[in-house]
Design a protein around this motif. Structure first.
Motif, mmCIF file in Angstrom:
data_model
loop_
_atom_site.group_PDB
_atom_site.id
_atom_site.type_symbol
_atom_site.label_atom_id
_atom_site.label_comp_id
_atom_site.label_asym_id
_atom_site.label_seq_id
_atom_site.Cartn_x
_atom_site.Cartn_y
_atom_site.Cartn_z
ATOM 1 N N GLU A 118 -30.492 -8.767 -7.704
ATOM 2 C CA GLU A 118 -30.614 -10.104 -8.303
ATOM 3 C C GLU A 118 -30.710 -10.021 -9.824
ATOM 4 O O GLU A 118 -30.099 -10.823 -10.540
ATOM 5 C CB GLU A 118 -31.848 -10.816 -7.745
ATOM 6 N N VAL A 119 -31.462 -9.075 -10.331
ATOM 7 C CA VAL A 119 -31.617 -8.923 -11.785
ATOM 8 C C VAL A 119 -30.297 -8.520 -12.423
ATOM 9 O O VAL A 119 -29.911 -9.026 -13.491
ATOM 10 C CB VAL A 119 -32.720 -7.894 -12.103
ATOM 11 N N ILE A 120 -29.578 -7.599 -11.795
ATOM 12 C CA ILE A 120 -28.272 -7.180 -12.314
ATOM 13 C C ILE A 120 -27.324 -8.367 -12.369
ATOM 14 O O ILE A 120 -26.609 -8.580 -13.357
ATOM 15 C CB ILE A 120 -27.689 -6.051 -11.436
ATOM 16 N N ASP A 121 -27.323 -9.177 -11.305
ATOM 17 C CA ASP A 121 -26.459 -10.357 -11.258
ATOM 18 C C ASP A 121 -26.817 -11.327 -12.385
ATOM 19 O O ASP A 121 -25.945 -11.871 -13.067
ATOM 20 C CB ASP A 121 -26.603 -11.029 -9.899
ATOM 21 N N SER A 122 -28.121 -11.559 -12.577
ATOM 22 C CA SER A 122 -28.568 -12.505 -13.607
ATOM 23 C C SER A 122 -28.162 -12.037 -15.001
ATOM 24 O O SER A 122 -27.644 -12.813 -15.809
ATOM 25 C CB SER A 122 -30.086 -12.678 -13.522
ATOM 26 N N ILE A 123 -28.390 -10.773 -15.300
ATOM 27 C CA ILE A 123 -28.040 -10.249 -16.630
ATOM 28 C C ILE A 123 -26.535 -10.262 -16.820
ATOM 29 O O ILE A 123 -26.035 -10.555 -17.912
ATOM 30 C CB ILE A 123 -28.615 -8.834 -16.805
ATOM 31 N N ASN A 124 -25.795 -9.952 -15.766
ATOM 32 C CA ASN A 124 -24.343 -9.956 -15.853
ATOM 33 C C ASN A 124 -23.815 -11.351 -16.172
ATOM 34 O O ASN A 124 -22.855 -11.518 -16.926
ATOM 35 C CB ASN A 124 -23.754 -9.458 -14.531
ATOM 36 N N GLN A 125 -24.458 -12.382 -15.602
ATOM 37 C CA GLN A 125 -24.058 -13.755 -15.905
ATOM 38 C C GLN A 125 -24.418 -14.143 -17.334
ATOM 39 O O GLN A 125 -23.693 -14.898 -17.987
ATOM 40 C CB GLN A 125 -24.739 -14.730 -14.941
ATOM 41 N N GLN A 126 -25.534 -13.602 -17.846
ATOM 42 C CA GLN A 126 -25.981 -13.948 -19.193
ATOM 43 C C GLN A 126 -25.000 -13.469 -20.264
ATOM 44 O O GLN A 126 -25.017 -13.977 -21.388
ATOM 45 C CB GLN A 126 -27.350 -13.318 -19.464
ATOM 46 N N LEU A 127 -24.152 -12.501 -19.924
ATOM 47 C CA LEU A 127 -23.213 -11.964 -20.911
ATOM 48 C C LEU A 127 -22.265 -13.036 -21.423
ATOM 49 O O LEU A 127 -21.837 -12.995 -22.584
ATOM 50 C CB LEU A 127 -22.415 -10.807 -20.290
ATOM 51 N N THR A 128 -21.905 -14.000 -20.574
ATOM 52 C CA THR A 128 -20.983 -15.063 -20.994
ATOM 53 C C THR A 128 -21.678 -16.405 -21.167
ATOM 54 O O THR A 128 -21.060 -17.356 -21.638
ATOM 55 C CB THR A 128 -19.863 -15.242 -19.943
ATOM 56 N N LEU A 129 -22.988 -16.464 -20.806
ATOM 57 C CA LEU A 129 -23.680 -17.749 -20.839
ATOM 58 C C LEU A 129 -23.804 -18.297 -22.258
ATOM 59 O O LEU A 129 -23.595 -19.490 -22.491
ATOM 60 C CB LEU A 129 -25.063 -17.611 -20.211
ATOM 61 N N GLU A 130 -24.135 -17.444 -23.234
ATOM 62 C CA GLU A 130 -24.313 -17.922 -24.606
ATOM 63 C C GLU A 130 -22.998 -18.446 -25.170
ATOM 64 O O GLU A 130 -22.972 -19.466 -25.865
ATOM 65 C CB GLU A 130 -24.856 -16.786 -25.474
ATOM 66 N N ASN A 131 -21.903 -17.735 -24.886
ATOM 67 C CA ASN A 131 -20.599 -18.221 -25.362
ATOM 68 C C ASN A 131 -20.258 -19.569 -24.744
ATOM 69 O O ASN A 131 -19.722 -20.456 -25.422
ATOM 70 C CB ASN A 131 -19.509 -17.198 -25.024
ATOM 71 N N ARG A 132 -20.566 -19.742 -23.466
ATOM 72 C CA ARG A 132 -20.265 -21.015 -22.803
ATOM 73 C C ARG A 132 -21.135 -22.134 -23.354
ATOM 74 O O ARG A 132 -20.713 -23.280 -23.428
ATOM 75 C CB ARG A 132 -20.461 -20.861 -21.302
ATOM 76 N N ARG A 133 -22.364 -21.815 -23.749
ATOM 77 C CA ARG A 133 -23.205 -22.827 -24.382
ATOM 78 C C ARG A 133 -22.626 -23.252 -25.723
ATOM 79 O O ARG A 133 -22.688 -24.426 -26.099
ATOM 80 C CB ARG A 133 -24.617 -22.281 -24.572
ATOM 81 N N GLY A 134 -22.062 -22.283 -26.461
ATOM 82 C CA GLY A 134 -21.416 -22.636 -27.722
ATOM 83 C C GLY A 134 -20.214 -23.534 -27.504
ATOM 84 O O GLY A 134 -19.994 -24.496 -28.254
ATOM 85 N N VAL A 135 -19.446 -23.228 -26.467
ATOM 86 C CA VAL A 135 -18.290 -24.072 -26.137
ATOM 87 C C VAL A 135 -18.747 -25.465 -25.739
ATOM 88 O O VAL A 135 -18.135 -26.478 -26.111
ATOM 89 C CB VAL A 135 -17.461 -23.423 -25.010
#
Length: 320
Positions: A118-135
């Protein structure tokens, strides 16, 4: 020796681009096959120190491993070393990731393995989350700008209609053309028949309809003056409306997809408590001990035999 149990979770990593909700909404497909860089990224995340420290604190492994209290350097190093030695993350021959955790508590081993996924999945999703927030911020800025421009242009259209008395370009154009023709025809008839009073009335009505200073609310001169401006404002309003509707749709889609948490891992097998121990293998220890004892006995006996032979030879030599 305490019994040690292993629990293994198996999963496929996916390309973060294929799990981007924006692409899925647009009809993109979720690709389960991970690339080599996706495999390496997941393994690196799972073996990272921050992830290890998170799970150590969450499961209070300081107490479980009996290494001391948190904050002590010796205890920190000991618990990290123990945790790392019990964890194994490998890329198997089927391009899947096998995550194995071992412990003397089989339930704890399964819980740690599942939580680590679960932690690996969460961190893996965070890699693109900040860019998507900027978009998402860009979508919001564009939507707000178009909304402001649309409202300002709409007010300009309303003001232009009131100023020039234009409420329907095509309908009013036909109406005024018909009225001008009818008034001019009636004026000519009145002048030809010598009806001066009627002719004067028709002339005033025609002047009010066509003269620049005419008193009619709907006036041909003001209509001609305002038609171009109103056409321009109306065209811009329609353009802004189309862009605003599209921007609003894109912003709402981006906002909804940002809230969605689509897993970046495809879990094939969840970790379960082991039904049998993985180590120690007692029969192997027994056999090994027997072989070691046999070998040691042979060596000791051989050395004793050599020693006794040497003593006998010395005794014979002294007798001569």
């Amino acid at each position: 020796m305490p019994n040690v149990y292993k629990s293994t979770a198996v999963f496929f990593p996916t390309d973060p681009q294929t799990t981007d909700p924006d692409r899925l909404v647009e009809g993109g497909k979720l690709e389960l096959g991970g690339r080599s860089e996706d495999l390496d990224r997941v393994i690196t995340i799972g073996q990272s120190q921050p992830v290890a420290e998170l799970l150590i604190r969450e499961f209070n492994l300081y107490k479980h491993y009996k290494v001391g209290n948190p904050g002590d350097d010796v205890a920190e190093n000991a618990v990290l070393n123990e945790f790392s030695s019990n964890l194994r993350i490998v890329h198997n021959e089927r391009d899947a990731i096998e995550l194995t955790f071992q412990d003397t508590d089989k339930q704890l081993a399964a819980n740690v393995a599942n939580r680590l996924v679960e932690v690996i999945d969460s961190i893996n999703q965070q890699l693109t989350l900040e860019n998507r927030r900027g978009v998402l911020g860009l979508y919001k800025t564009r939507y707000d700008f178009l909304n402001t421009e649309f409202e300002r242009t709409r007010q300009q259209v309303v003001q232009a209609r009131r100023r020039y008395g234009i409420y329907g370009l095509e309908q009013q154009g036909r109406y005024m053309a018909r009225e001008v023709v009818e008034l001019e025809s009636g004026l000519r008839e009145a002048e030809g028949s010598g009806n001066s009073n009627r002719a004067a009335g028709l002339r005033r009505a025609l002047s009010a309809l066509t003269a620049p200073d005419g008193q009619n609310l709907i006036n041909l001169d003001r209509y001609v003056q305002g038609a171009d401006s109103l056409n321009l404002f109306t065209a811009r309003l329609i353009n802004l409306q189309d862009r605003l509707v599209k921007a609003q749709s894109e912003y709402e889609t981006a906002d909804l997809t940002l809230r969605a948490r689509i897993s970046s891992l495809y879990l094939v097998q969840k970790a379960y408590p082991a039904t049998r121990k993985s180590q120690p293998i007692r029969w192997l220890i027994v056999v090994g001990s027997m072989l070691l004892t046999l070998a040691a006995s042979i060596v000791v006996i051989t050395l004793l035999e050599l020693f006794q032979r040497t003593q006998r030879r010395l005794a014979v030599g002294e007798g001569l």
